[in-house]
Enzyme design. Structure first.
Site: not given
Ligand code: UD1
Length: 426
Positions: A22-23, A116, A121, A305, A397
């Site tokens: 999915k990711n 969420c 996030r 995850d 999902r």
């Molecule tokens: C992706 C995965 C999700 C997984 C996560 C961490 C997808 C669709 N989802 O989510 O399943 O749990 O990686 O491995 O690929 N953060 C910030 N600012 C930002 C972006 C992120 O502070 O602009 C923080 C987030 O709040 C979190 C951390 O960085 O604490 C990691 O988030 P991120 O790696 O961005 O996860 P996702 O891409 O949302």
């Protein structure tokens, strides 16, 4: 809302083929909007999140079909770069469309995806990365409008190795003028998959899978056909389910190298794992041993995850284990539900102290998010008696009909869906 009813206590046994990731599929579908023409993506799982992404693409004027596990996209008539707020709120991954639509149309309007169940996030790194590429970004309440005649390559350092921000910046930089370097990039396998897909369309990207990614902008991409990697989190979920039920399972179509940290943890609990090419065999007949400390961190460390699923195994282990969650602040919602099934777990700040019990008992529990829901299903399979898991849409999902997948391994698991006249159908 659907629910799953599980008769626990039966070891899983048999062979299963793992679904596509999915990711990996979600950013690849978004990246397809960078090109004009017909793009075919194979091994795309049938999931709620994929349906939502395809509906957003249709809303933007793309033709999208999902037959068996192949998605065919015709982006020729893509006419809009405005993602409606209602669709944006259905799925956080709609944020992936920001980079590609900005690169293709020179403008994009999105809305804050919001927090969420698992945490706040933020998207600040996505926005600062696109600003560094020359985008002008105006934020007004929840609306975010971005413009850029043509993006320009830049050196971008991420304060945190965010998976989504790394992918968004990569997708935007592909059509930018000049060279972009992302340092402190996330290193997840799904980012490598995105690089391979983009390069198959003529992009020039190197370094995905390391902490420095370099993108040489090109004028135009050409459509291609691509197959996504196996889902490492689904693989891990089935491996843990096999271990928690003390079963013997063979998993086909896996990428064992993507699961090194889980394999290491499971071996420490005493579970036997053998790897042969893309096949993983998991088996155990005895009670697992506790693991003193597991810390979730960005890849290649232990994935957030899989934290909730492994916690179920540790809840049944001999001894006390500690799990520390460092990625998302709201990721212990399964703990209360597992406690209702007899688990002995205490949470202090971002650490869970898990004192293993010899048995879990069936109960009615609620899936609060995707991976917490998967953990409750594993707990139900391992528990004595009947477990009812409610709010199954969270699980849908990310798992393609989880009851079919586990049913093939002998699990006694049935889905019940309410119908309008209040009857229940199976
Ligand atoms: C992706 C995965 C999700 C997984 C996560 C961490 C997808 C669709 N989802 O989510 O399943 O749990 O990686 O491995 O690929 N953060 C910030 N600012 C930002 C972006 C992120 O502070 O602009 C923080 C987030 O709040 C979190 C951390 O960085 O604490 C990691 O988030 P991120 O790696 O961005 O996860 P996702 O891409 O949302």
């Amino acid at each position: 809302m659907d629910k799953l009813v599980i008769e626990g206590g039966k070891p899983l046994s048999g062979t299963i083929v793992i679904q596509g990731a999915k990711n990996a599929a979600l950013p690849i579908l978004a990246a397809s909007m960078l090109v004009e023409g017909i793009v075919t993506i194979d091994h795309v799982p049938k999931l709620l999140d994929i349906d939502v992404m395809l509906n957003i693409l249709r809303e933007l004027g793309c033709r999208a079909e999902h037959e068996d596990e192949t998605v065919t996209l015709d982006t020729t008539s893509l006419h809009s770069s405005h993602i409606p707020e209602a669709l944006m709120r259905q799925m956080r991954s709609s944020i992936f469309l920001m980079g590609p639509l900005l690169a293709r149309f020179g403008e994009v309007t999105i809305y804050q995806p919001g927090g969420c169940a698992i945490g706040e996030r933020k998207i600040d790194l996505h926005l600062s990365g696109l600003r560094a590429l020359g985008a002008q970004i105006d934020e007004e309440d929840s609306r975010i409008v971005c413009y850029a005649k043509r993006l320009k390559g830049a050196d971008i350092h991420l304060d945190l190795p965010s998976v989504g921000a790394t992918e968004n910046i990569m997708m935007a930089a592909v059509l930018a003028e000049g060279l972009t370097t992302i340092s402190n990039a996330a290193r997840e396998p799904e980012i490598q998959d995105l690089q391979h897909f983009l390069n198959s369309m003529g992009a020039k990207i190197v370094g995905a899978g390391t902490d420095t990614i370099t993108i040489e902008g090109v004028e135009k991409l050409k459509p291609s056909r691509y197959q996504v990697i196996p889902d490492r989190i689904v693989t891990g979920t089935v491996m843990v389910a096999a271990a928690a039920t003390r079963g013997q399972v063979t998993l086909l179509n896996t990428c064992p190298s993507h699961l090194s940290s889980l394999i290491h943890v499971l071996r420490r609990t005493g579970v036997q794992i053998t790897v042969d090419g893309d096949i993983i065999k998991v088996g155990t007949a005895s009670r697992p041993k506790a693991v003193d400390r597991i810390v979730t961190s960005p890849y290649p460390a232990f994935p957030t995850d899989l934290q909730s699923q492994v916690m179920v195994l540790l809840a049944l282990a001999d001894g006390v284990s500690v799990m520390k969650e460092t990625i998302f602040e709201g990721r212990f919602k399964h703990v209360d539900e597992l406690s209702r099934m007899g688990a002995d777990i205490r949470v202090d700040l971002n650490s869970a102290y898990v004192r293993g019990v010899s048995r879990l008992y069936g109960a009615t529990v609620e899936a609060t998010d995707l991976r917490a829901g998967a953990a409750l299903v594993i707990a139900g399979l391992a528990a004595q008696g009947k477990t009812v898991v409610e709010q199954v849409h969270h699980i849908d999902r990310g798992y393609d009909r989880i009851e079919h997948m586990l049913g093939r391994l002998g699990a006694r698991i049935t889905r019940y869906s309410p119908v309008p006249n209040n009857q229940i159908v199976q």
